[in-house]
Design an enzyme around this catalytic site. Structure first.
Site, short mmCIF file in Angstrom:
data_model
loop_
_atom_site.label_atom_id
_atom_site.label_comp_id
_atom_site.label_asym_id
_atom_site.label_seq_id
_atom_site.Cartn_x
_atom_site.Cartn_y
_atom_site.Cartn_z
N GLU A 112 0.83 -1.21 0.00
CA GLU A 112 0.00 0.00 0.00
C GLU A 112 0.87 1.26 0.00
O GLU A 112 0.55 2.25 -0.67
CB GLU A 112 -0.95 0.00 1.20
CG GLU A 112 -1.98 1.09 1.17
CD GLU A 112 -2.93 1.00 -0.01
OE1 GLU A 112 -3.13 2.05 -0.68
OE2 GLU A 112 -3.47 -0.07 -0.29
N GLU A 157 1.49 6.45 -6.98
CA GLU A 157 0.40 7.36 -7.36
C GLU A 157 0.83 8.82 -7.23
O GLU A 157 0.54 9.63 -8.11
CB GLU A 157 -0.84 7.10 -6.50
CG GLU A 157 -1.59 5.85 -6.89
CD GLU A 157 -2.87 5.68 -6.09
OE1 GLU A 157 -3.13 6.47 -5.15
OE2 GLU A 157 -3.62 4.74 -6.41
#
Length: 124
Positions: A62, A69
């Protein structure tokens, strides 16, 4: 850069992700539940290794996804098919690790939960 500075920067990354990323907070909550369940069900040392591996793999995945991102948004602020491809692949990596963790958790916890349920059925 010294070792302590590197640790501080790493901790800043964890803290920032916890503050800003809902999925990271969800993974942390599920990890906490798995830890509590592990203590309650008295899982053995080998089972703890799998549970801890699962937790840390999901959290690391994550964090990598969040980093990718952010970097993608920096270099491609407008929509681009390659930016989408990069983000989708990173999200897919998190999904695969999460599926692994769910399967590992089911293998470890389900038999023990079934035993607890059977015990309570006999008692009542």
């Amino acid at each position: 850069m010294g070792f302590l500075s590197a640790l501080r920067f790493a901790w800043d990354g964890v803290r920032d992700s916890f503050k800003t990323e809902m999925n990271f907070r969800i993974h942390c909550l599920v990890a906490l539940l798995a830890l509590v369940l592990g203590f309650l069900l008295k899982i053995n040392g080998n089972e703890w290794l799998w549970v801890l591996l699962s937790i840390f793999l999901v959290l690391a995945a994550e964090l990598f996804n969040t980093a990718l991102e952010a970097l993608t948004n920096l270099v491609s602020p407008t929509w681009h098919p390659l930016a989408k491809k990069a983000k989708d692949a990173a999200a897919a990596a998190v999904l695969l690790v999460a599926i692994f963790s769910i399967v590992a958790g089911m293998i470890i916890f389900l038999p023990k939960l079934v035993q607890v349920i059977k015990h309570f059925d006999r008692v009542t």
